[in-house]
Scaffold this motif. Structure first.
Motif, PDB file in Angstrom:
ATOM      1  N   VAL A   1     -64.223   0.028 -39.160  1.00 22.13           N
ATOM      2  CA  VAL A   1     -65.639   0.243 -39.429  1.00 22.13           C
ATOM      3  C   VAL A   1     -66.396  -0.967 -38.897  1.00 22.13           C
ATOM      4  N   HIS A   2     -67.369  -0.720 -38.025  1.00 24.99           N
ATOM      5  CA  HIS A   2     -68.187  -1.787 -37.446  1.00 24.99           C
ATOM      6  C   HIS A   2     -69.499  -1.857 -38.227  1.00 24.99           C
ATOM      7  N   ALA A   3     -69.626  -2.878 -39.058  1.00 26.21           N
ATOM      8  CA  ALA A   3     -70.710  -2.939 -40.043  1.00 26.21           C
ATOM      9  C   ALA A   3     -72.089  -2.878 -39.416  1.00 26.21           C
TER      10      ALA A   3
ATOM     11  N   VAL B   1     -64.946   5.391 -48.590  1.00 27.74           N
ATOM     12  CA  VAL B   1     -64.344   4.269 -49.310  1.00 27.74           C
ATOM     13  C   VAL B   1     -63.847   3.307 -48.236  1.00 27.74           C
ATOM     14  N   ASN B   2     -64.590   2.215 -48.053  1.00 30.83           N
ATOM     15  CA  ASN B   2     -64.480   1.386 -46.854  1.00 30.83           C
ATOM     16  C   ASN B   2     -63.593   0.168 -47.080  1.00 30.83           C
ATOM     17  N   PRO B   3     -62.436   0.101 -46.412  1.00 29.31           N
ATOM     18  CA  PRO B   3     -61.532  -1.047 -46.598  1.00 29.31           C
ATOM     19  C   PRO B   3     -61.799  -2.215 -45.644  1.00 29.31           C
ATOM     20  N   TRP B   4     -62.917  -2.209 -44.918  1.00 28.61           N
ATOM     21  CA  TRP B   4     -63.203  -3.239 -43.924  1.00 28.61           C
ATOM     22  C   TRP B   4     -64.398  -4.093 -44.362  1.00 28.61           C
TER      23      TRP B   4
ATOM     24  N   ILE C   1     -67.900   7.970 -30.872  1.00 33.03           N
ATOM     25  CA  ILE C   1     -67.537   8.901 -31.934  1.00 33.03           C
ATOM     26  C   ILE C   1     -67.413   8.136 -33.244  1.00 33.03           C
ATOM     27  N   GLY C   2     -67.631   8.836 -34.350  1.00 30.55           N
ATOM     28  CA  GLY C   2     -67.561   8.220 -35.664  1.00 30.55           C
ATOM     29  C   GLY C   2     -66.148   7.858 -36.082  1.00 30.55           C
ATOM     30  N   VAL C   3     -66.041   7.363 -37.306  1.00 33.36           N
ATOM     31  CA  VAL C   3     -64.786   6.799 -37.790  1.00 33.36           C
ATOM     32  C   VAL C   3     -63.760   7.886 -38.120  1.00 33.36           C
ATOM     33  N   ALA C   4     -62.552   7.707 -37.601  1.00 35.36           N
ATOM     34  CA  ALA C   4     -61.413   8.549 -37.978  1.00 35.36           C
ATOM     35  C   ALA C   4     -60.682   7.848 -39.103  1.00 35.36           C
ATOM     36  N   THR C   5     -60.494   8.522 -40.233  1.00 31.40           N
ATOM     37  CA  THR C   5     -59.905   7.876 -41.402  1.00 31.40           C
ATOM     38  C   THR C   5     -58.391   7.993 -41.437  1.00 31.40           C
TER      39      THR C   5
END
Length: 452
Positions: free
Chosen positions: A317-319, A269-272, A224-228
């Motif tokens: 987030v896995h780049a 807006v990616n903090p990783w 599943i995708g990213v849960a913010t």
């Protein structure tokens, strides 16, 4: 019989006690028959609920005490003994039934499951999803599954019982009932499938023959995708909300509506960073300013638990996922609807995705578009009102697929074309060939199981 004799027998035979706590020596019964009470654990007082849970290992989660009644009855059986209950079948489909399913799979046998959702099985009208289930204290052999309608009658039941006694017979049809004899039951504590007997037989056959869609050996993953934790803060259409390397193109549900991937301009807006570490806000003043405009971020549990990491999303987030081609699927839809995202976007948590290092993603997309994949989803997943299905990772992982190396060039081309054209019929014909499904089984695929 005189009243006095009846009273004496009642005193001898009947014990008034809490069945889940009263001490009865195990393995004392040849047969246990019943309709156990339906009481949710949440409706019990805390002490009783805690005692039940400590006594019976299957009573976990937010379930119902009938689960404990089934476990207790099984524990009382002599070798070869049987439990026959009419009660709700939800334990077969929900997480709280995992312990009981695992116990049955490990130590007992499923002999019969007769689904009776539309039958007036009780004197008063109740919405209990009833089924007659017979479990035995022996090794697993064949199992009879039956699906009934409102027309199911005493004569139909008698005919079904007579047919069930002949192990050489496979299929049965009578007024208000269809049945099929499976060669064995489903293993482990995973969800047990539901559907018409013929559909269950097909699911069991394909489960035995083929590997899971989610398979490390083929480099294929379902997730599943990213849960913010706060989409208002992390999801935006403003490409300048933060520094350029903090703006990650985000795939969302609306990007899939046309059947081809059509990005609607959302960013995360990616903090990783690329190594999966949380970046220092001091290095990104524009992102820091953006997050400062959402003070609610610091009020989240994940932020209060670790104040120095208050700006993190719930999921990392896995780049490396961004560049990979992905088959994306919406969480809720009536029919399976895989859409190819060619790479460059990160999936949002309202999407499930499939990635693979071995599959041609358009060929795999053709298999997933087919009614074979739909049959697996319908067998395992939760169906909402209006026929909407929940396409969660746990259900998608139940889909069985042939190995990519077994797909001929011609068949791969047909699957690829069907996927590109969104042609479910063509995808199903090609998929049936890939699975080696005979025409009789193909007919099962074209008749949908519908149950709200």
């Amino acid at each position: 019989m005189s009243d006095r004799s009846a009273a004496n027998l009642a005193r001898t035979w009947v014990r008034h006690a809490d069945f889940l706590l009263d001490q009865v020596e195990d393995r004392t019964a040849d047969v246990a028959i019943g309709n156990p009470p339906y009481i949710r654990y949440d409706d019990l007082d805390d002490d009783t609920a805690a005692t039940y849970r400590a006594t019976w290992s299957s009573m976990k989660g937010r379930g119902d005490i009938y689960v404990g009644f089934i476990e207790r009855s099984l524990a009382m059986l002599k070798p070869g003994g049987r439990v026959g209950f009419i009660c709700a079948d939800r334990w077969m489909r929900n997480q709280y039934g995992a312990g009981l399913r695992g116990l049955v799979a490990e130590r007992y046998a499923v002999e019969h499951v007769w689904t009776m959702h539309d039958v007036d099985a009780f004197e008063s009208e109740v919405s209990a999803y009833p089924a007659i289930t017979v479990l035995a204290n022996r090794r697993q052999g064949s199992a009879v599954v039956a699906d009934t309608t409102a027309e199911f009658s005493k004569s139909s039941a008698s005919a079904l019982v007579k047919w069930s006694g002949d192990e050489s017979l496979t299929d049965f049809t009578d007024v208000g009932v269809q049945a099929h004899r499976l060669p064995h039951w489903f293993a482990g504590d995973d969800l047990w499938p539901t559907g018409s007997p013929a559909r269950l037989a097909l699911v069991e056959l394909l489960t035995d023959r083929f590997g899971s869609l989610h398979d490390p050996e083929t480099g294929t993953k379902v997730s599943i995708g990213v849960a913010t934790g706060n989409d208002r803060a992390y999801v935006t259409k403003n490409p300048k909300a933060a520094e350029a390397d903090r703006m990650l193109p985000l795939a969302m549900r609306r990007d899939l509506m046309s059947g081809t991937f059509d990005w609607q301009g959302n960013y995360l807006v990616n903090p990783w960073d690329v190594d999966g570490n949380l970046v220092d806000l001091a290095d990104y003043p524009r992102m820091a300013e953006h997050f400062a405009g959402h003070p609610e971020l610091k009020q989240r549990f994940v932020a209060r638990n670790n104040p120095n990491r208050w700006h993190r999303t719930i999921d990392k987030v896995h780049a490396d996922l961004t560049a990979q081609p992905k088959l994306l699927l919406q969480d809720m839809k009536a029919h399976i609807h895989p859409v190819l995202e060619p790479g460059g976007f990160y999936p949002h948590h309202n999407l499930y995705y499939v990635v693979s290092t071995t599959w041609d993603m358009e060929v795999l997309g053709g298999l997933l578009l087919s009614r074979v994949a739909q049959a697996f989803i319908e067998a395992y997943c939760v169906r909402m009102r209006g026929g909407t299905l929940r396409f969660q990772a746990q259900y998608l992982k139940k889909i069985r697929v042939p190995g990519p190396e077994s797909i001929s060039d011609d068949l791969a081309g047909r699957l690829r074309t069907a996927f590109a054209d969104r042609d479910v019929d063509a995808a199903t014909v090609a998929a049936a060939e890939a699975y080696g499904i005979d025409p009789a089984a193909y007919d099962v695929l074209t008749s949908s199981d519908t149950e709200e």
